[in-house]
Write a protein that holds these residues in place. Sequence first.
Motif, PDB file in Angstrom:
ATOM      1  N   ASN A   1       1.058  -1.215  -0.139  1.00  0.00           N
ATOM      2  CA  ASN A   1      -0.193  -0.199  -0.234  1.00  0.00           C
ATOM      3  C   ASN A   1       0.761   0.851  -0.335  1.00  0.00           C
ATOM      4  O   ASN A   1       0.669   2.183  -0.345  1.00  0.00           O
ATOM      5  N   ALA A   2       1.850   1.884   0.428  1.00  0.00           N
ATOM      6  CA  ALA A   2       2.859   2.323   0.738  1.00  0.00           C
ATOM      7  C   ALA A   2       3.497   3.053  -0.581  1.00  0.00           C
ATOM      8  O   ALA A   2       3.157   3.705  -1.066  1.00  0.00           O
ATOM      9  N   ASP A   3       3.438   2.267  -1.812  1.00  0.00           N
ATOM     10  CA  ASP A   3       3.918   2.272  -2.919  1.00  0.00           C
ATOM     11  C   ASP A   3       2.856   2.066  -4.113  1.00  0.00           C
ATOM     12  O   ASP A   3       2.677   2.183  -5.182  1.00  0.00           O
ATOM     13  N   ARG A   4       1.548   1.825  -4.085  1.00  0.00           N
ATOM     14  CA  ARG A   4       0.393   1.890  -4.379  1.00  0.00           C
ATOM     15  C   ARG A   4       0.647   1.201  -5.372  1.00  0.00           C
ATOM     16  O   ARG A   4       0.259   1.591  -6.172  1.00  0.00           O
ATOM     17  N   ARG A   5       0.726  -0.702  -5.071  1.00  0.00           N
ATOM     18  CA  ARG A   5       1.437  -1.301  -5.964  1.00  0.00           C
ATOM     19  C   ARG A   5       0.359  -2.372  -5.704  1.00  0.00           C
ATOM     20  O   ARG A   5       0.572  -2.558  -4.667  1.00  0.00           O
ATOM     21  N   ALA A   6       0.442  -3.792  -6.032  1.00  0.00           N
ATOM     22  CA  ALA A   6       0.477  -5.003  -6.572  1.00  0.00           C
ATOM     23  C   ALA A   6       0.992  -5.840  -7.054  1.00  0.00           C
ATOM     24  O   ALA A   6       0.868  -5.496  -8.011  1.00  0.00           O
ATOM     25  N   THR A   7       1.392  -6.991  -6.453  1.00  0.00           N
ATOM     26  CA  THR A   7       2.374  -8.545  -7.366  1.00  0.00           C
ATOM     27  C   THR A   7       1.243  -9.352  -7.476  1.00  0.00           C
ATOM     28  O   THR A   7       0.836  -9.586  -6.762  1.00  0.00           O
ATOM     29  N   LEU A   8       1.212 -10.113  -8.699  1.00  0.00           N
ATOM     30  CA  LEU A   8       0.781 -11.101  -8.285  1.00  0.00           C
ATOM     31  C   LEU A   8       0.578 -11.963  -8.791  1.00  0.00           C
ATOM     32  O   LEU A   8       2.164 -12.182 -10.013  1.00  0.00           O
ATOM     33  N   TYR A   9       1.661 -13.102  -8.152  1.00  0.00           N
ATOM     34  CA  TYR A   9       1.799 -14.375  -8.693  1.00  0.00           C
ATOM     35  C   TYR A   9       1.421 -15.582  -9.148  1.00  0.00           C
ATOM     36  O   TYR A   9       0.644 -15.656  -8.890  1.00  0.00           O
ATOM     37  N   VAL A  10       1.311 -15.646 -10.056  1.00  0.00           N
ATOM     38  CA  VAL A  10       0.481 -16.509 -10.937  1.00  0.00           C
ATOM     39  C   VAL A  10       1.226 -17.922 -10.893  1.00  0.00           C
ATOM     40  O   VAL A  10       2.585 -18.059 -12.013  1.00  0.00           O
ATOM     41  N   ASP A  11       0.259 -19.150 -10.996  1.00  0.00           N
ATOM     42  CA  ASP A  11       1.001 -20.643 -11.736  1.00  0.00           C
ATOM     43  C   ASP A  11       0.425 -20.803 -13.004  1.00  0.00           C
ATOM     44  O   ASP A  11      -0.635 -21.074 -12.823  1.00  0.00           O
TER      45      ASP A  11
ATOM     46  N   SER B   1       0.759  -8.841 -19.433  1.00  0.00           N
ATOM     47  CA  SER B   1       2.493  -9.199 -18.347  1.00  0.00           C
ATOM     48  C   SER B   1       2.935 -10.498 -19.703  1.00  0.00           C
ATOM     49  O   SER B   1       2.516 -11.839 -19.924  1.00  0.00           O
ATOM     50  N   LYS B   2       3.872 -10.244 -19.940  1.00  0.00           N
ATOM     51  CA  LYS B   2       5.004 -11.259 -20.018  1.00  0.00           C
ATOM     52  C   LYS B   2       5.590 -12.912 -18.903  1.00  0.00           C
ATOM     53  O   LYS B   2       5.994 -13.868 -19.363  1.00  0.00           O
ATOM     54  N   SER B   3       5.525 -12.063 -17.983  1.00  0.00           N
ATOM     55  CA  SER B   3       5.655 -12.479 -17.340  1.00  0.00           C
ATOM     56  C   SER B   3       4.968 -13.271 -15.981  1.00  0.00           C
ATOM     57  O   SER B   3       3.895 -12.764 -16.110  1.00  0.00           O
ATOM     58  N   SER B   4       4.673 -14.355 -15.186  1.00  0.00           N
ATOM     59  CA  SER B   4       4.401 -15.327 -14.038  1.00  0.00           C
ATOM     60  C   SER B   4       4.149 -14.081 -12.905  1.00  0.00           C
ATOM     61  O   SER B   4       3.186 -14.478 -12.518  1.00  0.00           O
ATOM     62  N   GLU B   5       5.156 -13.454 -12.724  1.00  0.00           N
ATOM     63  CA  GLU B   5       5.332 -12.749 -11.058  1.00  0.00           C
ATOM     64  C   GLU B   5       4.835 -10.987 -12.000  1.00  0.00           C
ATOM     65  O   GLU B   5       5.550  -9.918 -13.128  1.00  0.00           O
ATOM     66  N   ILE B   6       3.500 -10.876 -11.938  1.00  0.00           N
ATOM     67  CA  ILE B   6       3.252  -9.597 -12.494  1.00  0.00           C
ATOM     68  C   ILE B   6       3.122  -8.682 -11.700  1.00  0.00           C
ATOM     69  O   ILE B   6       2.590  -8.737 -10.788  1.00  0.00           O
ATOM     70  N   GLU B   7       3.573  -7.049 -11.392  1.00  0.00           N
ATOM     71  CA  GLU B   7       3.245  -6.125 -11.146  1.00  0.00           C
ATOM     72  C   GLU B   7       2.149  -4.800 -11.776  1.00  0.00           C
ATOM     73  O   GLU B   7       2.181  -4.599 -12.821  1.00  0.00           O
ATOM     74  N   ILE B   8       0.734  -4.636 -10.644  1.00  0.00           N
ATOM     75  CA  ILE B   8       0.320  -3.602 -10.967  1.00  0.00           C
ATOM     76  C   ILE B   8       0.699  -2.501 -10.139  1.00  0.00           C
ATOM     77  O   ILE B   8       0.420  -2.330  -9.072  1.00  0.00           O
ATOM     78  N   THR B   9       0.998  -1.500 -10.479  1.00  0.00           N
ATOM     79  CA  THR B   9       1.047   0.160 -10.018  1.00  0.00           C
ATOM     80  C   THR B   9      -0.158   1.342 -10.527  1.00  0.00           C
ATOM     81  O   THR B   9      -0.789   0.560 -11.551  1.00  0.00           O
ATOM     82  N   GLY B  10      -0.056   1.936 -10.014  1.00  0.00           N
ATOM     83  CA  GLY B  10      -1.071   3.085  -9.364  1.00  0.00           C
ATOM     84  C   GLY B  10      -2.013   3.090  -8.877  1.00  0.00           C
ATOM     85  O   GLY B  10      -3.027   3.728  -9.468  1.00  0.00           O
ATOM     86  N   LEU B  11      -1.922   1.534  -7.819  1.00  0.00           N
ATOM     87  CA  LEU B  11      -3.017   1.850  -7.227  1.00  0.00           C
ATOM     88  C   LEU B  11      -3.934   3.067  -6.268  1.00  0.00           C
ATOM     89  O   LEU B  11      -2.927   3.933  -6.132  1.00  0.00           O
ATOM     90  N   ASP B  12      -4.698   2.909  -6.646  1.00  0.00           N
ATOM     91  CA  ASP B  12      -5.218   4.592  -4.589  1.00  0.00           C
ATOM     92  C   ASP B  12      -4.592   4.032  -3.528  1.00  0.00           C
ATOM     93  O   ASP B  12      -5.370   2.247  -2.960  1.00  0.00           O
ATOM     94  N   ARG B  13      -4.173   4.676  -2.969  1.00  0.00           N
ATOM     95  CA  ARG B  13      -3.767   3.687  -1.577  1.00  0.00           C
ATOM     96  C   ARG B  13      -4.742   3.777  -0.739  1.00  0.00           C
ATOM     97  O   ARG B  13      -5.477   4.354  -0.920  1.00  0.00           O
ATOM     98  N   GLY B  14      -4.080   2.140  -0.378  1.00  0.00           N
ATOM     99  CA  GLY B  14      -6.068   1.566   1.064  1.00  0.00           C
ATOM    100  C   GLY B  14      -6.312   1.528   0.320  1.00  0.00           C
ATOM    101  O   GLY B  14      -7.838   1.211   0.765  1.00  0.00           O
ATOM    102  N   GLU B  15      -6.708   1.291  -1.092  1.00  0.00           N
ATOM    103  CA  GLU B  15      -8.308   1.032  -1.020  1.00  0.00           C
ATOM    104  C   GLU B  15      -7.933  -1.023  -1.710  1.00  0.00           C
ATOM    105  O   GLU B  15      -7.101  -0.900  -1.843  1.00  0.00           O
ATOM    106  N   SER B  16      -9.073  -1.424  -2.083  1.00  0.00           N
ATOM    107  CA  SER B  16      -9.512  -2.568  -2.267  1.00  0.00           C
ATOM    108  C   SER B  16      -9.201  -3.414  -3.394  1.00  0.00           C
ATOM    109  O   SER B  16      -9.940  -1.561  -4.225  1.00  0.00           O
ATOM    110  N   TYR B  17      -8.757  -3.911  -4.078  1.00  0.00           N
ATOM    111  CA  TYR B  17      -8.722  -4.145  -5.629  1.00  0.00           C
ATOM    112  C   TYR B  17      -9.097  -5.717  -6.124  1.00  0.00           C
ATOM    113  O   TYR B  17      -8.464  -6.533  -5.221  1.00  0.00           O
ATOM    114  N   CYS B  18      -9.383  -5.738  -7.239  1.00  0.00           N
ATOM    115  CA  CYS B  18     -10.637  -6.687  -7.235  1.00  0.00           C
ATOM    116  C   CYS B  18      -9.452  -7.194  -8.468  1.00  0.00           C
ATOM    117  O   CYS B  18      -9.656  -6.540  -9.666  1.00  0.00           O
ATOM    118  N   PHE B  19      -8.506  -8.383  -9.162  1.00  0.00           N
ATOM    119  CA  PHE B  19      -7.956  -9.186  -9.830  1.00  0.00           C
ATOM    120  C   PHE B  19      -8.471 -10.594 -10.856  1.00  0.00           C
ATOM    121  O   PHE B  19      -9.222 -11.474  -9.650  1.00  0.00           O
TER     122      PHE B  19
END
Length: 291
Positions: free
Chosen positions: A143-153, A195-213
């Motif tokens: 949250n501090a960086d306004r980002r989330a990382t998705l780890y895809v199997d 993303s070309k990777s299975s480790e996906i970084e989503i940036t520019g999120l609103d701080r403190g907000e819950s996001y659905c993926f």
Amino acid sequence: MIQSAARFAFLAIYVHVLFFTHSASGSFPKAQNVSWTSTNFKTLLTWGPTPSLDYSYTVEYSEIGHDRKRNPHCIRTTETVCDLSDSLTELRAMYVAEVLSEPRGYAEPDPDFREPPFTRSKRFCPYKDTDIGRPDFKIKERNADRRATLYVDDPPTAVLAGDRRLTIRDIFAAELHYKVTYRRASSTGKKEYVSKSSEIEITGLDRGESYCFNVQAFIPSREVGKQLGELSQTKCSQGEKSFTDVYSVGVIAGAIAIILAVLATVVGVAVACCKHRKNGQKDSKDAVSVV
């Protein structure tokens, strides 16, 4: 007695001749709706209808331009499905299959036997045509960086390399991308990210907000109708919950009512004590005046 035996023998000969004449004429019903069903390289050939008691089905398949082969589990079968996953070993090759209608059981060679009726499938290429199943993934919030990382199997496939089961990443390598669809939990507006990777970084999120993926495989080198895999289940990040997110309106209202009741009780007791004290002081003064 002799007449009965003769009739029985005649009937047996008649049935035998009728059966093999029927087989030789190739008049068994053709298979219908022969089609391929394939997900993550688990490939089935299906057809219909269920055969009657006098005939069965045999599946033959081949690479285009090569000799036909038979799967040992799909010879003179009464099933209407054949698993060809282990038979289609050249994943980039183009295959075709035929479902033959043949007499059930063993039949002696007949010089007058003609090719049995059959139905041919459409062409099928495992690499280009297999559907890609839904992936699973995990979310790590920052949250501090306004980002989330998705780890895809990467989804496993039906393809084996020795004792190891290959994933879709093993097979498609750099051609495999992932498409992410996401939104704020409190909104319906969606954004997309590839993303070309299975480790996906989503940036520019609103701080403190819950996001659905949601995540799905994306293979841009394929034809348009085959590029996207099955959509994953929706997963949401927690975000930074406010007081009203943690407690419902009813709970908050109840707490306020309790607090007000306690305050009212305290105030009431305090007022009563003050009145009692004043009354006590007045009684004392009156007693002094009388003396």
